[in-house]
Scaffold this motif. Structure first.
Motif, PDB file in Angstrom:
ATOM      1  N   ALA A  65     -18.322  37.098-106.599  1.00 57.16           N
ATOM      2  CA  ALA A  65     -19.296  36.206-105.962  1.00 57.16           C
ATOM      3  C   ALA A  65     -20.291  36.999-105.121  1.00 57.16           C
ATOM      4  CB  ALA A  65     -18.579  35.174-105.101  1.00 57.16           C
ATOM      5  N   ARG A  66     -19.811  37.991-104.433  1.00 49.96           N
ATOM      6  CA  ARG A  66     -20.697  38.795-103.574  1.00 49.96           C
ATOM      7  C   ARG A  66     -21.734  39.551-104.417  1.00 49.96           C
ATOM      8  NH1 ARG A  66     -20.252  40.820 -98.196  1.00 49.96           N
ATOM      9  NH2 ARG A  66     -21.615  42.625 -97.954  1.00 49.96           N
ATOM     10  N   ALA A  67     -21.271  40.215-105.459  1.00 48.77           N
ATOM     11  CA  ALA A  67     -22.185  40.987-106.303  1.00 48.77           C
ATOM     12  C   ALA A  67     -23.174  40.078-107.027  1.00 48.77           C
ATOM     13  CB  ALA A  67     -21.382  41.811-107.318  1.00 48.77           C
ATOM     14  N   ALA A  68     -22.710  38.935-107.499  1.00 50.47           N
ATOM     15  CA  ALA A  68     -23.591  38.020-108.227  1.00 50.47           C
ATOM     16  C   ALA A  68     -24.628  37.387-107.308  1.00 50.47           C
ATOM     17  CB  ALA A  68     -22.759  36.926-108.902  1.00 50.47           C
ATOM     18  N   THR A  69     -24.251  37.095-106.070  1.00 51.57           N
ATOM     19  CA  THR A  69     -25.218  36.553-105.108  1.00 51.57           C
ATOM     20  C   THR A  69     -26.327  37.559-104.843  1.00 51.57           C
ATOM     21  OG1 THR A  69     -23.476  35.239-104.059  1.00 51.57           O
ATOM     22  CG2 THR A  69     -25.500  35.577-102.803  1.00 51.57           C
ATOM     23  N   GLN A  70     -25.954  38.822-104.701  1.00 45.98           N
ATOM     24  CA  GLN A  70     -26.963  39.867-104.500  1.00 45.98           C
ATOM     25  C   GLN A  70     -27.888  39.956-105.705  1.00 45.98           C
ATOM     26  OE1 GLN A  70     -27.127  41.994-101.487  1.00 45.98           O
ATOM     27  NE2 GLN A  70     -29.170  41.934-102.420  1.00 45.98           N
ATOM     28  N   ALA A  71     -27.313  39.853-106.901  1.00 45.99           N
ATOM     29  CA  ALA A  71     -28.123  39.911-108.121  1.00 45.99           C
ATOM     30  C   ALA A  71     -29.085  38.726-108.197  1.00 45.99           C
ATOM     31  CB  ALA A  71     -27.209  39.933-109.348  1.00 45.99           C
ATOM     32  N   LEU A  72     -28.618  37.558-107.791  1.00 47.46           N
ATOM     33  CA  LEU A  72     -29.463  36.353-107.789  1.00 47.46           C
ATOM     34  C   LEU A  72     -30.643  36.528-106.836  1.00 47.46           C
ATOM     35  CD1 LEU A  72     -29.738  33.221-108.562  1.00 47.46           C
ATOM     36  CD2 LEU A  72     -28.561  32.815-106.400  1.00 47.46           C
ATOM     37  N   ILE A  73     -30.366  37.018-105.636  1.00 47.85           N
ATOM     38  CA  ILE A  73     -31.432  37.204-104.642  1.00 47.85           C
ATOM     39  C   ILE A  73     -32.405  38.280-105.095  1.00 47.85           C
ATOM     40  CG2 ILE A  73     -31.879  38.014-102.294  1.00 47.85           C
ATOM     41  CD1 ILE A  73     -29.278  36.575-101.443  1.00 47.85           C
ATOM     42  N   ASP A  74     -31.895  39.376-105.639  1.00 53.49           N
ATOM     43  CA  ASP A  74     -32.766  40.456-106.110  1.00 53.49           C
ATOM     44  C   ASP A  74     -33.694  39.973-107.226  1.00 53.49           C
ATOM     45  OD1 ASP A  74     -31.555  42.149-104.317  1.00 53.49           O
ATOM     46  OD2 ASP A  74     -30.278  43.147-105.800  1.00 53.49           O
ATOM     47  N   ALA A  75     -33.175  39.124-108.105  1.00 47.84           N
ATOM     48  CA  ALA A  75     -33.953  38.698-109.272  1.00 47.84           C
ATOM     49  C   ALA A  75     -34.910  37.560-108.963  1.00 47.84           C
ATOM     50  CB  ALA A  75     -33.001  38.286-110.400  1.00 47.84           C
ATOM     51  N   HIS A  76     -34.506  36.639-108.064  1.00 50.82           N
ATOM     52  CA  HIS A  76     -35.260  35.389-107.920  1.00 50.82           C
ATOM     53  C   HIS A  76     -35.730  35.084-106.491  1.00 50.82           C
ATOM     54  CE1 HIS A  76     -34.508  34.313-112.064  1.00 50.82           C
ATOM     55  NE2 HIS A  76     -33.230  34.576-111.904  1.00 50.82           N
ATOM     56  N   SER A  77     -35.338  35.863-105.526  1.00 49.62           N
ATOM     57  CA  SER A  77     -35.771  35.746-104.124  1.00 49.62           C
ATOM     58  C   SER A  77     -35.866  34.313-103.600  1.00 49.62           C
ATOM     59  CB  SER A  77     -37.121  36.452-103.929  1.00 49.62           C
ATOM     60  OG  SER A  77     -38.127  35.853-104.752  1.00 49.62           O
ATOM     61  N   PRO A  78     -34.820  33.493-103.789  1.00 49.38           N
ATOM     62  CA  PRO A  78     -34.902  32.131-103.262  1.00 49.38           C
ATOM     63  C   PRO A  78     -34.774  32.128-101.742  1.00 49.38           C
ATOM     64  CG  PRO A  78     -32.707  32.542-104.099  1.00 49.38           C
ATOM     65  CD  PRO A  78     -33.524  33.763-104.432  1.00 49.38           C
ATOM     66  N   PRO A  79     -35.534  31.280-101.028  1.00 51.49           N
ATOM     67  CA  PRO A  79     -35.379  31.197 -99.578  1.00 51.49           C
ATOM     68  C   PRO A  79     -34.061  30.546 -99.158  1.00 51.49           C
ATOM     69  CG  PRO A  79     -36.997  29.604-100.354  1.00 51.49           C
ATOM     70  CD  PRO A  79     -36.656  30.466-101.519  1.00 51.49           C
ATOM     71  N   TRP A  80     -33.503  29.717-100.050  1.00 51.57           N
ATOM     72  CA  TRP A  80     -32.207  29.074 -99.793  1.00 51.57           C
ATOM     73  C   TRP A  80     -31.232  29.419-100.910  1.00 51.57           C
ATOM     74  CZ3 TRP A  80     -30.135  26.346 -95.809  1.00 51.57           C
ATOM     75  CH2 TRP A  80     -31.002  25.904 -94.802  1.00 51.57           C
ATOM     76  N   VAL A  81     -29.971  29.693-100.514  1.00 55.25           N
ATOM     77  CA  VAL A  81     -28.904  29.923-101.482  1.00 55.25           C
ATOM     78  C   VAL A  81     -27.728  29.011-101.118  1.00 55.25           C
ATOM     79  CG1 VAL A  81     -27.283  31.581-102.468  1.00 55.25           C
ATOM     80  CG2 VAL A  81     -29.595  32.323-101.851  1.00 55.25           C
ATOM     81  N   LEU A  82     -27.230  28.285-102.106  1.00 51.76           N
ATOM     82  CA  LEU A  82     -26.118  27.363-101.884  1.00 51.76           C
ATOM     83  C   LEU A  82     -24.888  27.860-102.634  1.00 51.76           C
ATOM     84  CD1 LEU A  82     -27.953  23.941-102.493  1.00 51.76           C
ATOM     85  CD2 LEU A  82     -27.988  25.393-100.461  1.00 51.76           C
ATOM     86  N   SER A  83     -23.763  27.932-101.918  1.00 50.59           N
ATOM     87  CA  SER A  83     -22.476  28.182-102.561  1.00 50.59           C
ATOM     88  C   SER A  83     -21.895  26.831-102.936  1.00 50.59           C
ATOM     89  CB  SER A  83     -21.534  28.915-101.601  1.00 50.59           C
ATOM     90  OG  SER A  83     -20.228  28.997-102.148  1.00 50.59           O
ATOM     91  N   VAL A  84     -21.749  26.586-104.235  1.00 54.04           N
ATOM     92  CA  VAL A  84     -21.354  25.259-104.697  1.00 54.04           C
ATOM     93  C   VAL A  84     -20.177  25.370-105.653  1.00 54.04           C
ATOM     94  CG1 VAL A  84     -23.725  24.446-104.452  1.00 54.04           C
ATOM     95  CG2 VAL A  84     -22.929  25.224-106.686  1.00 54.04           C
ATOM     96  N   GLY A  85     -19.435  24.264-105.758  1.00 53.78           N
ATOM     97  CA  GLY A  85     -18.323  24.251-106.694  1.00 53.78           C
ATOM     98  C   GLY A  85     -17.170  23.423-106.180  1.00 53.78           C
ATOM     99  N   PHE A  86     -15.995  23.724-106.715  1.00 46.13           N
ATOM    100  CA  PHE A  86     -14.795  22.967-106.382  1.00 46.13           C
ATOM    101  C   PHE A  86     -14.092  23.581-105.178  1.00 46.13           C
ATOM    102  CE2 PHE A  86     -14.380  22.151-111.216  1.00 46.13           C
ATOM    103  CZ  PHE A  86     -15.344  21.157-111.137  1.00 46.13           C
ATOM    104  N   SER A  87     -13.266  22.767-104.525  1.00 42.01           N
ATOM    105  CA  SER A  87     -12.406  23.274-103.462  1.00 42.01           C
ATOM    106  C   SER A  87     -11.152  22.417-103.395  1.00 42.01           C
ATOM    107  CB  SER A  87     -13.124  23.261-102.104  1.00 42.01           C
ATOM    108  OG  SER A  87     -13.439  21.941-101.723  1.00 42.01           O
TER     109      SER A  87
END
Length: 252
Positions: A65-87
């Motif tokens: 999750a940590r590495a993929a979040t960094q990849a998402l920000i590097d590629a798409h620079s969103p101002p907001w990032v949401l951690s979503v899913g089941f719990s």
């Protein structure tokens, strides 16, 4: 006169999930959804009305999750990032399909990140606001859930939200953790759940078949688990549609 250059890779909102099933109901509400792979992660992008969203499917666990979040920000620079899913619910009052919005995310080792989220709680209609906790592996038994709840005063448990929060803090991105309850405190999850969910978050059919041969009664438990997950995904998709729209409108 030169037109300003448009960054076509930029996204308004980024979403991080472990499993495709967690985000499918939300993506069904989007248009022009495209899928591509980057490294060992699956990305999807599309439009919710005028909001451009980018989703990364990380697979299960903190490090991915940590590495993929960094990849998402590097590629798409969103101002907001949401951690979503089941719990998993830690409060016996919670039901499958209830939503938890995290005001802080902690782990079992003393790390905690607070999140200044102003969200109206409405338990009567299945909306809870409070602390989420990250475990190192799936918390399967009711006994363990209740122990964690008592020790950490958390509402729900997942495996990835703190990793996403840490990257967002370092990158100075807005962050929210929004989770749907897929398993409550009424029964234990079947022990096979750990082997069936592979590291990449792709369900392992071979493991499921093997589990049924070893313990035939597990098929009933796994069908219930799948039904509960489907219910949670439907509620999450609907809730995320509202949150994504509100976050976009607040910036524009």
């Amino acid at each position: 006169m030169n037109q300003p250059e448009v960054d076509k890779a930029h996204a308004d909102i980024g979403l991080v999930c472990a499993l495709h099933m967690e985000i499918q109901q939300f993506l069904d509400r989007c248009e022009h959804v495209k899928k591509y792979t980057g490294g060992s992660y699956v990305f999807r992008g599309g439009f919710l009305d005028q909001v451009k969203v980018a989703v990364v499917q990380t697979g299960v666990g903190f490090a991915r999750a940590r590495a993929a979040t960094q990849a998402l920000i590097d590629a798409h620079s969103p101002p907001w990032v949401l951690s979503v899913g089941f719990s998993g619910a830690l409060d016996p009052k919670m039901k499958v399909g209830d939503i938890v919005v995290g005001t802080s995310v902690c782990d079992l080792h003393g790390q905690e990140l607070k999140n200044d989220v102003q969200f109206p709680e409405d338990p009567e209609h299945g909306l809870y606001v409070g602390k989420l906790i990250n475990a190192d592996e799936i918390v399967r038994t009711v006994e363990e859930k209740l122990r964690i709840a008592e020790q950490y005063a958390a509402l729900a448990v997942d495996l990835e939200s703190l990793a996403v929060a840490q990257v967002c803090q370092a990158e100075k991105k807005g962050f929210m953790a929004i989770r749907a309850i897929s398993d409550d405190c009424s029964t234990d999850l079947p022990p096979e759940v750990i082997s069936i969910l592979g590291e990449t978050g792709a369900g392992r059919a071979g493991a499921a078949v093997g589990a049924i041969f070893k313990r035939p009664e597990s098929i009933k438990e796994m069908w219930k688990m799948r039904g509960d997950a489907s219910k949670a995904a439907t509620r999450l998709g609907s809730f995320l549609e509202g949150v994504v729209t509100q976050l976009y409108e607040a910036r524009h």
